[in-house]
Write a protein that holds these residues in place. Structure first.
Motif: not given
Length: 120
Positions: A55-82
């Protein structure tokens, strides 16, 4: 109706996922960046988040880390990083890690399974 938050900085991917998931009966909220995703996670309260790593700016890993502090909902990564390292990092932060290009049926299967697991 379950609400999904889809986060990707590629407009075509957002449109494709929004259409495909809407046709399956989900309410879809889209976000083009991690920053917008954080706000949407609080204001729209999704049942599941589909998140790209690149993602531009904050990447998905950092976004997920921050989301963990906000919500317990499941996260499914969908990415070209393999790489195995990327996959391991993603699975440490989320519940599933799918690589692009992907099969829509595979994504739907993972989403259904994660929503069922979260409900139990």
């Amino acid at each position: 109706m379950k609400r999904l938050l889809v986060v990707d900085d590629e407009p075509q991917i957002l449109e494709l996922l929004e259409l495909a998931l809407s046709l399956e009966g989900y309410e879809v909220v889209t976000a083009p960046s991690g920053e917008v995703a954080l706000e949407a996670a609080v204001t729209r309260q999704p049942d599941l988040i589909v998140l790209d790593v690149i993602l531009g700016g904050m990447d998905g890993f950092e976004t997920a880390q921050r989301l963990r502090g906000l919500t317990p909902v499941p996260i499914v990564f969908l990415t070209a990083m393999g790489t195995e390292q990327d996959r391991a990092r993603g699975l440490a932060l989320g519940q599933a890690y799918l690589i692009k290009p992907f099969r829509p049926a595979q994504l739907l299967e993972v989403i259904r399974a994660q929503l069922e697991a979260a409900a139990s």
